[in-house]
Design a protein around this motif. Structure first.
Motif, PDB file in Angstrom:
ATOM      1  N   PRO A   1       0.827  -1.199  -0.089  1.00  0.00           N
ATOM      2  CA  PRO A   1      -0.081   0.098  -0.051  1.00  0.00           C
ATOM      3  C   PRO A   1       0.807   1.323   0.013  1.00  0.00           C
ATOM      4  O   PRO A   1       0.526   2.058  -0.770  1.00  0.00           O
TER       5      PRO A   1
ATOM      6  N   GLY B   1      -2.584 -11.852  -2.646  1.00  0.00           N
ATOM      7  CA  GLY B   1      -2.229 -11.265  -4.198  1.00  0.00           C
ATOM      8  C   GLY B   1      -1.643 -11.774  -4.826  1.00  0.00           C
ATOM      9  O   GLY B   1      -0.948 -11.374  -5.985  1.00  0.00           O
TER      10      GLY B   1
ATOM     11  N   VAL C   1      -4.756  -1.885 -10.416  1.00  0.00           N
ATOM     12  CA  VAL C   1      -4.594  -3.068  -9.579  1.00  0.00           C
ATOM     13  C   VAL C   1      -3.408  -3.350  -9.032  1.00  0.00           C
ATOM     14  O   VAL C   1      -2.533  -3.873  -9.644  1.00  0.00           O
TER      15      VAL C   1
ATOM     16  N   GLN D   1      -2.411  -5.386  -3.160  1.00  0.00           N
ATOM     17  CA  GLN D   1      -3.637  -5.369  -2.092  1.00  0.00           C
ATOM     18  C   GLN D   1      -4.615  -5.204  -2.751  1.00  0.00           C
ATOM     19  O   GLN D   1      -5.882  -5.764  -2.032  1.00  0.00           O
ATOM     20  N   ASP D   2      -4.834  -4.903  -3.782  1.00  0.00           N
ATOM     21  CA  ASP D   2      -6.312  -4.713  -4.793  1.00  0.00           C
ATOM     22  C   ASP D   2      -6.667  -6.287  -5.285  1.00  0.00           C
ATOM     23  O   ASP D   2      -8.054  -6.453  -4.930  1.00  0.00           O
ATOM     24  N   TRP D   3      -5.639  -7.033  -5.503  1.00  0.00           N
ATOM     25  CA  TRP D   3      -6.101  -8.438  -5.896  1.00  0.00           C
ATOM     26  C   TRP D   3      -6.706  -9.190  -4.745  1.00  0.00           C
ATOM     27  O   TRP D   3      -7.723  -9.675  -4.929  1.00  0.00           O
TER      28      TRP D   3
ATOM     29  N   THR E   1       2.446   1.978  -3.894  1.00  0.00           N
ATOM     30  CA  THR E   1       1.623   2.053  -4.934  1.00  0.00           C
ATOM     31  C   THR E   1       1.845   3.218  -5.875  1.00  0.00           C
ATOM     32  O   THR E   1       1.964   2.989  -7.176  1.00  0.00           O
TER      33      THR E   1
ATOM     34  N   ASP F   1      -8.146  -7.714  -1.739  1.00  0.00           N
ATOM     35  CA  ASP F   1      -9.152  -7.014  -1.096  1.00  0.00           C
ATOM     36  C   ASP F   1     -10.387  -6.769  -2.234  1.00  0.00           C
ATOM     37  O   ASP F   1     -11.449  -6.996  -1.800  1.00  0.00           O
ATOM     38  N   ASP F   2     -10.146  -6.648  -3.523  1.00  0.00           N
ATOM     39  CA  ASP F   2     -11.385  -6.363  -4.342  1.00  0.00           C
ATOM     40  C   ASP F   2     -11.356  -7.542  -5.211  1.00  0.00           C
ATOM     41  O   ASP F   2     -12.741  -7.650  -5.572  1.00  0.00           O
ATOM     42  N   TYR F   3     -10.514  -8.349  -5.621  1.00  0.00           N
ATOM     43  CA  TYR F   3     -10.907  -9.619  -6.189  1.00  0.00           C
ATOM     44  C   TYR F   3     -10.663 -10.858  -5.487  1.00  0.00           C
ATOM     45  O   TYR F   3     -10.551 -12.116  -6.198  1.00  0.00           O
TER      46      TYR F   3
ATOM     47  N   LYS G   1      -6.832   3.039 -14.134  1.00  0.00           N
ATOM     48  CA  LYS G   1      -7.123   2.193 -13.036  1.00  0.00           C
ATOM     49  C   LYS G   1      -5.962   1.049 -12.365  1.00  0.00           C
ATOM     50  O   LYS G   1      -5.107   0.719 -13.456  1.00  0.00           O
TER      51      LYS G   1
END
Length: 534
Positions: free
Chosen positions: A402, A448, A434, A437-439, A405, A441-443, A432
């Motif tokens: 985080p 990750g 990714v 941490q987005d892999w 990024t 938290d979001d996916y 956008k």
């Protein structure tokens, strides 16, 4: 769109199957099980099908693949469609690419460029431009790997349910050609002396999130498949394939419920009896889990029922690298780029070592997709939808993502200039990011690790999570963390194995048959692989 995709009015059979997740494995399993006579309900947490094999579309007309960016070796998916009374070619517009991709090798004197073709004469001529002695190795490499895939296919097409499955005749017969003591790079050195040529035939191990200097030599078949069968772009993006799979599953009576996350699997003793959604139990005779293994299994199955894969073992397993992604909508064309471009830094091997140590590379290698070179539907006229992937450490190796990024966005944008592009910052109209941490938290990607459990020999075959989940009854797995492994063609094969096991266990009267497509491997039609699960 409603939470439940519209299904045709069909007679509902009595055998009920719940599938958790509408990724490629879940969709293939839904197709096959519905064709086998089961009443199939797919529960998907997101508002669209496809998992990571989806298309991201913006309000201003840009479209991007989220994960996988091309299809390789469509034989398996073609057979799945045929088993379900459909034709892949009628459902999806697949365009074969030639050149397949452009490789850009950085070195002290500048750059060397290689446009790779599945036309072997053209490919030999390309190799001869900078490695004349290696051009002759192409045909022997292809012949050896054709034989390797043929002998290993029976192993990939069956379940591994116990230790004795490791010593069946097909495994014993395959071992000499698989050379398990060797790595991809070492195996390629038997055909190619120039390290750049070896890299051209080994960077594909990144489809598994692995290093060619550590990846088992079996996986030279990845580049073989590209050169023997070509690679394909689905018009509209790879999400078009997921949408087609959902359509076929629905025509067969499957129900797909979007925006419907599953809280847990409902058990009576060790027997799965359905799934719980928003506090309500939905009964089923069996449950198929298509979620990312490291993320989904600890949440869906109580630790007390997981003797084979307890939390500690899941946490201590080896995982692939992650990926740092940029999806850029640009207000300019990019004629400088091929459809697929791979930038291989001079320090490629050190990049990999850094990632394995948890260090974020400052001069990374990267992959760039400019699908508009083939498909004008993905961006407004005169604009470009650019997909940028940089392999990086996962969250286990580098938990400080985080904080990194914003800095790494600048690194990635600067690196694009090595491909002959100017500074693109003034031309960005949509962006956008990714990051690892987005892999997660979001996916819902465990740690990750974009390509799931890594493919070292101790995490393959019987040692990988089984298609029929051990320790409990009525739970089955599909996806990249399950046998046979990652990559779209392999995931589709895994769904076929799982559907066969489940159909046999529940006595479905029209259980999926073995492949019936005419012709042997040499005549097979190309099928699917990846970019990230990729």
């Amino acid at each position: 769109m409603n939470n439940t995709l519209a299904s045709p009015a069909v007679r509902r059979p009595s055998t009920r199957i719940a599938i958790v997740g509408a990724g490629p494995g879940g969709l293939a399993a839904a197709m096959l099980l519905a064709a086998s006579g089961a009443r199939v309900t797919v529960y998907e947490r997101d508002p669209v099908v496809g998992g990571r094999t989806r298309t991201l579309t913006t309000e201003d007309g840009y479209s991007f693949d989220l994960g996988p960016t091309f299809f390789l070796y469509p034989r398996i998916l073609k057979e799945v469609f045929q088993r379900c009374g459909a034709e892949l070619e009628s459902e999806v517009d697949l365009r074969r690419l030639d050149p397949q991709y452009r490789l850009v090798f950085e070195h002290a004197g500048g750059q060397t460029q290689l446009d790779c073709s599945s036309d072997l004469e053209r490919m030999e001529a390309e190799l001869a431009k900078f490695a004349p002695g290696d051009a002759k190795g192409l045909r022997t490499f292809m012949a050896e790997n054709r034989a390797k895939l043929e002998v290993f296919r029976p192993v990939l097409e069956r379940a591994f349910e116990g230790p004795l499955d490791m010593v069946k005749w097909d495994m014993i017969r395959a071992l000499p050609k698989l050379r398990p003591w060797s790595t991809v790079d070492k195996d390629l050195a038997r055909h190619f002396r120039d390290p750049r040529v070896r890299l051209a035939f080994s960077f594909q191990t990144k489809y598994l999130g692995m290093s060619p200097f550590r990846c088992p030599s079996l996986f030279t078949i990845l580049s073989y498949l590209e050169y023997d069968h070509g690679i394909f772009h689905p018009i509209g993006g790879c999400g078009a394939v997921s949408s087609a799979m959902a359509r076929v599953a629905e025509r067969l009576g499957a129900e797909i419920r979007l925006d419907t996350p599953v809280d847990r699997i409902a058990f009576e003793g060790t027997r799965a009896k359905g799934v719980e959604v928003a506090g309500r139990r939905h009964d089923a005779d069996a449950v198929v889990v298509n979620g990312d293994f490291a993320h989904a299994i600890p949440r869906l199955i109580p630790a007390s029922l997981r003797k084979t894969w307890p939390d500690r073992k899941i946490e201590k397993a080896n995982y692939s690298c992650s990926t740092f992604m940029l999806y850029l909508g640009l207000d300019r064309p990019c004629p400088e780029l091929a459809h697929h471009t791979v930038l291989l830094s001079e320090g490629y091997q050190e990049n990999i070592a850094q990632i394995e140590r948890g260090t974020i590379p400052d001069v990374p290698s990267m992959y760039v997709q400019h699908a508009g070179a083939t498909d004008p539907t993905l961006a407004p006229e005169g604009h470009t939808a650019l997909y940028v992937l940089v392999p990086v450490p996962n969250l286990l190796k580098q938990p400080d993502w985080p904080a990194q990024t914003a800095r790494y966005r600048e690194v990635a944008l600067d690196r694009l200039q090595a491909l002959g592009l100017p500074d693109l910052r003034p031309h960005i109209r949509y962006e956008k990011i990714v990051a690892p941490q987005d892999w997660r938290d979001d996916y819902a990607v465990g740690y990750g690790a974009t390509f799931n459990l890594s493919h070292e020999l101790p995490q393959m075959l019987y040692f990988r999570p089984g298609n029929r989940f051990r320790d409990v009854e009525g739970v089955y797995l599909v996806g990249g963390g399950t046998h046979p492994g990652s990559g779209l063609p392999v995931i589709y094969e895994g769904a076929r194995i799982t559907a066969n096991l489940l159909s046999k266990d529940l006595g479905l009267t029209t259980a999926p048959s073995r492949p019936t497509v005419a012709g042997d491997l040499a005549a097979a039609t190309p099928a699917a692989a990846y970019g990230p699960e990729r």
